[in-house]
Design a protein around this motif. Structure first.
Motif, PDB file in Angstrom:
ATOM      1  N   UNK A 125      32.762  55.460  10.253  1.00  0.00           N
ATOM      2  CA  UNK A 125      31.592  54.871   9.606  1.00  0.00           C
ATOM      3  C   UNK A 125      30.691  55.967   9.031  1.00  0.00           C
ATOM      4  N   UNK A 126      30.456  57.000   9.806  1.00  0.00           N
ATOM      5  CA  UNK A 126      29.612  58.101   9.330  1.00  0.00           C
ATOM      6  C   UNK A 126      30.196  58.743   8.074  1.00  0.00           C
ATOM      7  N   UNK A 127      31.504  58.912   8.057  1.00  0.00           N
ATOM      8  CA  UNK A 127      32.175  59.504   6.889  1.00  0.00           C
ATOM      9  C   UNK A 127      32.028  58.580   5.673  1.00  0.00           C
ATOM     10  N   UNK A 128      32.235  57.290   5.886  1.00  0.00           N
ATOM     11  CA  UNK A 128      32.131  56.326   4.785  1.00  0.00           C
ATOM     12  C   UNK A 128      30.697  56.238   4.261  1.00  0.00           C
ATOM     13  N   UNK A 129      29.725  56.310   5.145  1.00  0.00           N
ATOM     14  CA  UNK A 129      28.316  56.267   4.726  1.00  0.00           C
ATOM     15  C   UNK A 129      27.967  57.501   3.899  1.00  0.00           C
ATOM     16  N   UNK A 130      28.466  58.650   4.319  1.00  0.00           N
ATOM     17  CA  UNK A 130      28.201  59.889   3.584  1.00  0.00           C
ATOM     18  C   UNK A 130      28.727  59.793   2.149  1.00  0.00           C
ATOM     19  N   UNK A 131      29.810  59.047   1.982  1.00  0.00           N
ATOM     20  CA  UNK A 131      30.432  58.894   0.662  1.00  0.00           C
ATOM     21  C   UNK A 131      29.904  57.670  -0.098  1.00  0.00           C
ATOM     22  N   UNK A 132      28.969  56.938   0.548  1.00  0.00           N
ATOM     23  CA  UNK A 132      28.396  55.765  -0.108  1.00  0.00           C
ATOM     24  C   UNK A 132      29.322  54.578  -0.184  1.00  0.00           C
ATOM     25  N   UNK A 133      30.355  54.551   0.669  1.00  0.00           N
ATOM     26  CA  UNK A 133      31.337  53.456   0.652  1.00  0.00           C
ATOM     27  C   UNK A 133      30.875  52.345   1.603  1.00  0.00           C
ATOM     28  N   UNK A 134      29.859  51.594   1.181  1.00  0.00           N
ATOM     29  CA  UNK A 134      29.209  50.653   2.085  1.00  0.00           C
ATOM     30  C   UNK A 134      30.048  49.414   2.401  1.00  0.00           C
TER      31      UNK A 134
END
Length: 491
Positions: free
Chosen positions: A317-326
């Motif tokens: 989740x943290x990785x996806x949030x960093x990439x803006x993949x909500x």
């Protein structure tokens, strides 16, 4: 007020903790025990062009210093107020060719203040910079290497015409910054924007269930600017009734973790073993690790597997949030909740962490009904774990209330906003910008609730028409950072 004295508190030797702060009179929840200007403070490297270097407010258009081209200010008032602290820095940056890192800048500001005023007790200070803890002797090899690098960078930046300090004293100042730096937040307390040194606050010892909280408050901008040369202040506020002679404590870490993990974090970051009652007796650990009860109670092995799955998911989740993949974040949350719900109890911290992320991201994506359901479950769990007057609890309840309002759930939304307002009045005070915003929301939702109770059909028709005639309000983009923690620790 005489130097080294304060009417409301005194420094004392706390058994097993060294120095601490003790109340001199009675305080009730919400009372400001003291307000303190920063001894020195700087904006984080990544935000130097969007945050005022004087009052630490976020502004769309800032005025840049015409000399060093580095510092930014709200207006001429902030720029003039900053000159005493910026004058030497401005000249040094021009000569150095660029601005150094936030740690070097903060150390330099401290040194220039010592050069001007000496290192003794200042007006209203209970302790001098020289007497603050530095924990240099407790540093590991990697930390000592970083310290040496900071000292070398400082010496490259420090002007030869300024007062010269010995290596040991410079190391002391960097040690003070590392273990006593206080995180400064923006005007609404939602983003960490800088770091400062507040000597009086540094004397407050830690307790996982404290009787005080610390809030950065620049709510009344003009009043603050006329009150303090540094243009910002922290407030030490009472969370519960405090009697004369009671020790004043704050929490250095978020309570939402089991006692063993909190103790590890405190030992690693602040070099002490927590002996508070909640850690010694493992109070609330059972709630934070709760599992489903009943006939189909899960096995220990199943619980272990689900918790590990939760930890792995949080990393994804943290990785996806960093990439803006909500949308990917939402998918991960739903998958994790499906595994957690038959196994983990309603107050389990791994369940609550996923509920928190899911409600925030779904709100941003305008999926308010699902977000409201998760937010309600999160708040129900928080209310059983957190101190009733915890600032992070108040903020979470406020966000849940706003999410319910967006979902058209006016009764629940108004109730949550009222609950949040009651908490933030104590933790933040009535003059804080976020409390003022919440008061406006409270009045609005109260009016809407009366309309809803009089004619539910007409309320929804009017709400639908109002929403059609205005742009859909986009929720703030989810932050990739945790809520600003109390004490700043260089990573």
């Amino acid at each position: 007020m005489t130097k080294g004295r304060m009417e409301s508190v005194e420094v004392f030797t706390s058994e097993g903790k060294g120095r601490g702060l003790k109340a001199q009179k009675e305080f009730l929840p919400g009372d400001v025990i003291f307000a303190e200007p920063a001894y020195a403070a700087v904006v984080f490297d990544s935000l130097t062009h969007v945050i005022c270097h004087t009052c630490f407010k976020r502004q769309e258009r800032l005025h840049r210093c015409g000399q060093c081209k580095f510092a930014y200010y709200c207006d001429r008032t902030c720029q003039r107020a900053a000159w005493l602290n910026h004058k030497n820095e401005c000249s040094a940056i021009k000569k150095h060719g660029k601005a150094p890192t936030e740690n070097i800048r903060l150390a330099a500001r401290i040194m220039w203040k010592i050069e001007r005023e000496g290192s003794g007790l200042g007006e209203g200070c209970l302790v001098s910079i020289d007497d603050l803890q530095n924990h240099v002797d407790s540093l590991g090899e990697e930390e000592k290497k970083e310290l040496r690098a900071d000292v070398e960078s400082f010496l490259e930046f420090w002007p030869p015409q300024s007062q010269q300090f010995g290596m040991q004293y410079i190391s002391h100042i960097f040690g003070v910054i590392s273990c006593n730096g206080f995180t400064l937040s923006d005007q609404r307390g939602l983003q960490a924007v800088g770091v400062g040194i507040f000597p009086n606050l540094c004397q407050a010892n830690h307790d996982c269930w404290p009787n005080c909280t610390v809030i950065f408050n620049n709510g009344n901008h003009e009043a603050v600017r006329s009150m303090f040369h540094t243009q910002m202040r922290i407030e030490l506020r009472a969370l519960s009734k405090i009697s004369p002679g009671d020790e004043l404590t704050v929490s250095y870490v978020d309570f939402l973790n089991v006692s063993e993990e909190r103790r590890k974090q405190l030992k690693k970051q602040y070099y002490f073993d927590c002996t508070c009652e909640h850690c010694k007796k493992h109070i609330k650990d059972d709630l934070m690790l709760a599992v489903k009860e009943g006939e189909s109670k899960p096995s220990a092995e199943t619980v272990k597997e689900v918790i590990q799955f939760s930890k792995d998911t949080l990393e994804k989740i943290n990785k996806a949030r960093m990439e803006g993949l909500y949308h990917e974040v939402v998918k991960l949350c739903r998958e994790c909740l499906k595994k957690q719900e038959p196994v983990l109890g309603d107050t389990n911290i791994y369940l609550l962490r996923i509920l928190s992320v899911a409600s925030e991201v779904l709100s941003y994506l305008q999926m308010f009904e699902e977000a409201a359901d998760y937010a309600k479950r999160m708040v129900d769990g928080y209310l059983k774990i957190y101190h009733p007057n915890n600032a992070q609890l108040g903020m979470a309840v406020m966000r849940a209330g706003v999410t319910h309002w967006h979902a058209g759930l006016i009764e629940a939304g108004h109730g949550l906003i009222c609950k949040a307002y009651a908490i933030l009045l104590i933790t933040h005070g009535p003059s804080h910008p976020i409390t003022k915003d919440l008061e406006v929301m409270r009045v609005q939702t109260e009016m809407e609730l009366r309309m809803f109770q009089q004619n539910e059909y007409m309320y929804y028709k009017m709400r639908e028409a109002a929403l059609k005639n205005q742009k859909i309000q986009v929720m703030p983009e989810p932050s990739n950072e945790a809520s600003p923690s109390l004490f700043h620790k260089k990573e």
